[in-house]
Design a protein around this motif. Structure first.
Motif, mmCIF file in Angstrom:
data_model
loop_
_atom_site.group_PDB
_atom_site.id
_atom_site.type_symbol
_atom_site.label_atom_id
_atom_site.label_comp_id
_atom_site.label_asym_id
_atom_site.label_seq_id
_atom_site.Cartn_x
_atom_site.Cartn_y
_atom_site.Cartn_z
ATOM 1 N N GLY A 75 0.827 -1.207 0.000
ATOM 2 C CA GLY A 75 0.000 0.000 0.000
ATOM 3 C C GLY A 75 0.855 1.248 0.000
ATOM 4 N N ILE A 76 0.330 2.289 -0.622
ATOM 5 C CA ILE A 76 1.066 3.551 -0.715
ATOM 6 C C ILE A 76 0.094 4.708 -0.545
ATOM 7 N N VAL A 77 0.570 5.797 0.044
ATOM 8 C CA VAL A 77 -0.233 7.005 0.221
ATOM 9 C C VAL A 77 0.630 8.213 -0.137
ATOM 10 N N TYR A 78 -0.020 9.224 -0.711
ATOM 11 C CA TYR A 78 0.639 10.478 -1.064
ATOM 12 C C TYR A 78 0.172 11.560 -0.097
ATOM 13 N N LEU A 79 1.109 12.357 0.403
ATOM 14 C CA LEU A 79 0.803 13.467 1.297
ATOM 15 C C LEU A 79 1.401 14.740 0.703
ATOM 16 N N SER A 80 0.580 15.766 0.537
ATOM 17 C CA SER A 80 1.070 17.019 -0.021
ATOM 18 C C SER A 80 1.961 17.746 0.983
ATOM 19 N N ALA A 81 2.724 18.694 0.503
ATOM 20 C CA ALA A 81 3.616 19.483 1.355
ATOM 21 C C ALA A 81 2.821 20.166 2.462
ATOM 22 N N ARG A 82 3.373 20.165 3.636
ATOM 23 C CA ARG A 82 2.843 20.846 4.827
ATOM 24 C C ARG A 82 1.522 20.276 5.358
ATOM 25 N N LEU A 83 1.113 19.105 4.891
ATOM 26 C CA LEU A 83 -0.094 18.468 5.417
ATOM 27 C C LEU A 83 0.250 17.795 6.751
ATOM 28 N N PRO A 84 -0.377 18.188 7.843
ATOM 29 C CA PRO A 84 -0.109 17.525 9.123
ATOM 30 C C PRO A 84 -0.507 16.038 9.021
ATOM 31 N N HIS A 85 0.385 15.158 9.485
ATOM 32 C CA HIS A 85 0.101 13.734 9.394
ATOM 33 C C HIS A 85 0.748 12.956 10.542
ATOM 34 N N THR A 86 0.241 11.737 10.751
ATOM 35 C CA THR A 86 0.736 10.831 11.785
ATOM 36 C C THR A 86 0.926 9.451 11.180
ATOM 37 N N VAL A 87 1.768 8.644 11.842
ATOM 38 C CA VAL A 87 1.978 7.246 11.449
ATOM 39 C C VAL A 87 1.930 6.413 12.721
ATOM 40 N N TYR A 88 1.138 5.335 12.697
ATOM 41 C CA TYR A 88 0.998 4.461 13.857
ATOM 42 C C TYR A 88 1.103 3.010 13.403
ATOM 43 N N ALA A 89 1.963 2.230 14.073
ATOM 44 C CA ALA A 89 2.172 0.827 13.717
ATOM 45 C C ALA A 89 1.179 -0.067 14.446
ATOM 46 N N LEU A 90 0.293 -0.684 13.686
ATOM 47 C CA LEU A 90 -0.684 -1.620 14.235
ATOM 48 C C LEU A 90 -0.051 -2.978 14.521
ATOM 49 N N GLU A 91 1.096 -3.229 13.910
ATOM 50 C CA GLU A 91 1.903 -4.431 14.138
ATOM 51 C C GLU A 91 3.333 -4.076 13.733
ATOM 52 N N PRO A 92 4.326 -4.909 14.046
ATOM 53 C CA PRO A 92 5.688 -4.595 13.605
ATOM 54 C C PRO A 92 5.688 -4.343 12.088
ATOM 55 N N SER A 93 6.302 -3.240 11.675
ATOM 56 C CA SER A 93 6.161 -2.801 10.283
ATOM 57 C C SER A 93 7.420 -2.117 9.772
ATOM 58 N N LYS A 94 7.537 -2.127 8.438
ATOM 59 C CA LYS A 94 8.590 -1.381 7.756
ATOM 60 C C LYS A 94 7.942 -0.556 6.661
ATOM 61 N N MET A 95 8.444 0.676 6.484
ATOM 62 C CA MET A 95 7.901 1.551 5.433
ATOM 63 C C MET A 95 9.019 2.305 4.739
ATOM 64 N N LEU A 96 8.720 2.706 3.521
ATOM 65 C CA LEU A 96 9.608 3.557 2.743
ATOM 66 C C LEU A 96 8.968 4.927 2.631
ATOM 67 N N LEU A 97 9.679 5.950 3.070
ATOM 68 C CA LEU A 97 9.261 7.343 2.926
ATOM 69 C C LEU A 97 10.074 7.943 1.792
ATOM 70 N N GLN A 98 9.386 8.513 0.804
ATOM 71 C CA GLN A 98 10.071 9.202 -0.297
ATOM 72 C C GLN A 98 9.682 10.673 -0.239
ATOM 73 N N MET A 99 10.693 11.527 -0.189
ATOM 74 C CA MET A 99 10.489 12.980 -0.109
ATOM 75 C C MET A 99 10.923 13.594 -1.437
ATOM 76 N N PHE A 100 10.016 14.364 -2.024
ATOM 77 C CA PHE A 100 10.250 14.946 -3.347
ATOM 78 C C PHE A 100 10.475 16.445 -3.190
ATOM 79 N N ASP A 101 11.708 16.866 -3.372
ATOM 80 C CA ASP A 101 12.073 18.268 -3.203
ATOM 81 C C ASP A 101 12.057 18.961 -4.548
ATOM 82 N N ASN A 102 10.957 19.645 -4.843
ATOM 83 C CA ASN A 102 10.823 20.330 -6.132
ATOM 84 C C ASN A 102 10.954 21.841 -5.990
ATOM 85 N N ARG A 103 11.706 22.253 -4.981
ATOM 86 C CA ARG A 103 11.834 23.693 -4.700
ATOM 87 C C ARG A 103 12.852 24.380 -5.611
ATOM 88 N N GLY A 104 13.293 23.696 -6.646
ATOM 89 C CA GLY A 104 14.174 24.355 -7.603
ATOM 90 C C GLY A 104 15.583 24.053 -7.338
#
Length: 104
Positions: A75-104
């Protein structure tokens, strides 16, 4: 070209902890692995750039804005810049966070 063959193998879940490791840093992109033990969380925060969160193993609850989703491996989710968000592990988990810096 940068290459990572098996993301999940690059980080281990540690008891009662959240750990992270940057695995890729290129122009406009940073990729960070996270491993969460059950009931570990990232409290509400924002990112200065758009991000995606992809679950590699386990099950995470992602809250952003007025929505909450549960994601399992693949599963994957997209979060826009400056959107307040949380992450909670319902079981032992691994995730990949990708940050896209398009500020020039």
């Amino acid at each position: 070209m940068s290459h990572v063959a098996d993301l999940a193998s690059l980080i281990d879940i540690q008891e009662e902890a959240t750990v992270s490791r940057t695995v890729l840093r290129e122009d406009g992109l940073r990729a960070v692995l996270f491993a969460f033990d059950k009931d570990q969380a990232l409290s509400e925060h924002t990112a200065a750039m758009p991000v995606t969160i992809q679950v590699l193993e386990g099950r995470l609850r992602i809250g952003g804005g007025d929505r909450t989703v549960e994601l399992t491996a693949g599963g994957i989710v997209y979060l826009s810049a400056r959107l307040p968000h949380t992450v909670y592990a319902l079981e032992p988990s691994k995730m990949l966070l990708q940050m896209f810096d398009n500020r020039g």
